[in-house]
Design an enzyme around this catalytic site. Sequence first.
Site, short mmCIF file in Angstrom:
data_model
loop_
_atom_site.label_atom_id
_atom_site.label_comp_id
_atom_site.label_asym_id
_atom_site.label_seq_id
_atom_site.Cartn_x
_atom_site.Cartn_y
_atom_site.Cartn_z
N CYS A 128 32.49 1.97 28.65
CA CYS A 128 33.13 3.17 28.27
C CYS A 128 33.64 2.71 26.95
O CYS A 128 34.31 3.71 25.87
CB CYS A 128 33.96 3.78 29.21
SG CYS A 128 33.53 4.45 30.62
N HIS A 260 38.11 8.33 24.46
CA HIS A 260 37.25 8.50 25.68
C HIS A 260 37.47 9.48 26.54
O HIS A 260 38.76 9.73 27.17
CB HIS A 260 36.89 7.00 26.23
CG HIS A 260 36.31 7.11 27.65
ND1 HIS A 260 34.91 7.63 27.67
CD2 HIS A 260 36.34 6.49 28.82
CE1 HIS A 260 34.48 7.55 28.86
NE2 HIS A 260 35.48 6.87 29.69
N ASN A 291 32.78 12.86 32.33
CA ASN A 291 33.02 11.53 31.53
C ASN A 291 31.29 10.92 31.19
O ASN A 291 30.85 10.47 32.31
CB ASN A 291 33.74 10.68 32.43
CG ASN A 291 33.99 9.38 32.12
OD1 ASN A 291 33.20 8.70 31.30
ND2 ASN A 291 34.91 8.24 32.51
O1 UT7 Z 1 35.70 5.97 32.09
C1 UT7 Z 1 35.99 4.60 32.69
C2 UT7 Z 1 37.25 4.63 33.24
N1 UT7 Z 1 37.73 5.42 34.25
C3 UT7 Z 1 38.75 6.22 34.12
O2 UT7 Z 1 39.49 5.91 33.22
C4 UT7 Z 1 39.13 6.79 35.33
C5 UT7 Z 1 40.63 6.82 35.55
N2 UT7 Z 1 41.20 7.36 36.83
C6 UT7 Z 1 40.83 8.69 36.98
O3 UT7 Z 1 40.65 9.41 36.17
C7 UT7 Z 1 41.65 9.36 38.11
O4 UT7 Z 1 42.26 8.17 38.94
C8 UT7 Z 1 40.74 10.04 39.43
C9 UT7 Z 1 40.24 11.40 38.53
C10 UT7 Z 1 39.59 9.20 39.39
C11 UT7 Z 1 41.36 10.21 40.69
O5 UT7 Z 1 42.42 11.05 40.39
P1 UT7 Z 1 43.96 10.53 41.03
O6 UT7 Z 1 44.84 11.59 40.56
O7 UT7 Z 1 44.35 8.73 40.54
O8 UT7 Z 1 43.70 10.70 42.67
P2 UT7 Z 1 43.76 9.35 43.73
O9 UT7 Z 1 42.74 8.58 43.63
O10 UT7 Z 1 45.22 8.71 43.50
O11 UT7 Z 1 43.76 10.05 45.13
C12 UT7 Z 1 44.86 11.18 45.26
C13 UT7 Z 1 44.51 11.76 46.63
C14 UT7 Z 1 44.13 10.84 47.78
O12 UT7 Z 1 44.74 11.34 48.98
P3 UT7 Z 1 46.17 11.04 49.51
O13 UT7 Z 1 46.20 9.35 49.81
O14 UT7 Z 1 47.22 11.31 48.51
O15 UT7 Z 1 46.43 11.81 50.63
C15 UT7 Z 1 42.98 10.69 47.68
O16 UT7 Z 1 42.42 10.35 49.23
O17 UT7 Z 1 43.22 12.69 46.44
C16 UT7 Z 1 42.44 11.94 47.59
N3 UT7 Z 1 40.93 12.22 46.73
C17 UT7 Z 1 40.40 13.39 46.86
N4 UT7 Z 1 40.42 14.56 47.31
C18 UT7 Z 1 39.44 15.45 46.95
C19 UT7 Z 1 40.49 11.21 46.27
N5 UT7 Z 1 39.28 11.62 45.75
C20 UT7 Z 1 39.32 13.06 46.06
C21 UT7 Z 1 38.11 13.94 45.99
N6 UT7 Z 1 38.43 15.25 46.34
N7 UT7 Z 1 37.14 13.43 45.14
#
Ligand code: UT7
Length: 335
Positions: A128, A260, A291
């Site tokens: 990216c 990005h 993205n």
């Molecule tokens: O482009 C290349 C570089 N990539 C990036 O820059 C990506 C950067 N990261 C992100 O954009 C974010 O981390 C995400 C959008 C991918 C995820 O968001 P987050 O706020 O970091 O979520 P998380 O992974 O910390 O998960 C929070 C909660 C978890 O549940 P608990 O442990 O709080 O109960 C996950 O299990 O959300 C849950 N979860 C989901 N729930 C519904 C994880 N994925 C999903 C999902 N749908 N798809």
Amino acid sequence: MRTVRTARHADTGGAGGHSRILGIGGYRPWRVVANTELCAAIDSTDEWIETRSGIRERRFAAPDETLHSMALAAAGKALAAAGVDPREIDLVVLASMSQLDQTPPLSVRVAQALGARAAAAIDLSAACAGFCHAIAIASDAVRAGSARNVLVIGAERMTDIVERTDRGSAFLFADGAGAMVVGSAAAPGIGPVVRRADGAYSEALRMTAPWGDSAGARPWMRMDGRRIFRWAMDEVAPAAAEALRAADVSPADLGAFVPHQANLRIIDLMAERLGLGPRTAVAQDVVRMGNTSAASIPLALETLLAEGQAGSGDTALLVGFGAGLNYAAQVVVLP
Ligand code: UT7
């Protein structure tokens, strides 16, 4: 010791001169995919996806919307906008992380199809961050006089490497292509690049297996989103501020912020950390495009220009970041 002449295009204003962006073009696949279409496969909801990423919809390429065809379409638009004939392109740099054919380089086939007969062509693998790395290479080539015009392309079919059932990435990534033409200028139009790679994070975004693994399993992309999010705030946001300082542009004077398009929360937090004022347009293409990795910055810039949120002569801060982990940032003047 003997010396050699270093610049081929000293007469064109390249050597000792400056570089700028001459034109921008994008290609967006036809098929619009709403969050609801993806939810069942990843046990998610429309609300969760929009709250956590800002994404409402994205574009998925049809079988005939190949990396080649999308790159070609975006490049054709950028060349037309720049008013540059393909025969005046000396170098094509194509950034992609979803180019599945190891060889020949996709850039060579795109150059051939465009009729860029004088051009050298190389593919660049920096995920990216690829587009901003490619702009830096293009700018240096033009300023050093080794190229008159450079065509920079970011093209992705992320749907080829992202598993539909992967909860951590399936809702985030999408397809598209964007391009810019970089040429010579009398005044500086592309600021110093601030760039770095940190291999300590190489596991944070990776493929599950090499192609042709003995087990025969198809490799898919996997991402530790939370870890990359923190790194983007801790490492990339300060680098973006450094790119502004290096170009001697104050946050209050910046015309547009085009990071990005990874996640709207990252974009908003970075804008806040940079201390951007109300005069700066902040790109939010991720809401409608998801993205698109190396394609996201030119696509987001194209939207800002088309909607009149930014205009010719404005400054824009570009910040690419992603797998590696890897980043590159620079301030440019818009065409
Ligand atoms: O482009 C290349 C570089 N990539 C990036 O820059 C990506 C950067 N990261 C992100 O954009 C974010 O981390 C995400 C959008 C991918 C995820 O968001 P987050 O706020 O970091 O979520 P998380 O992974 O910390 O998960 C929070 C909660 C978890 O549940 P608990 O442990 O709080 O109960 C996950 O299990 O959300 C849950 N979860 C989901 N729930 C519904 C994880 N994925 C999903 C999902 N749908 N798809």
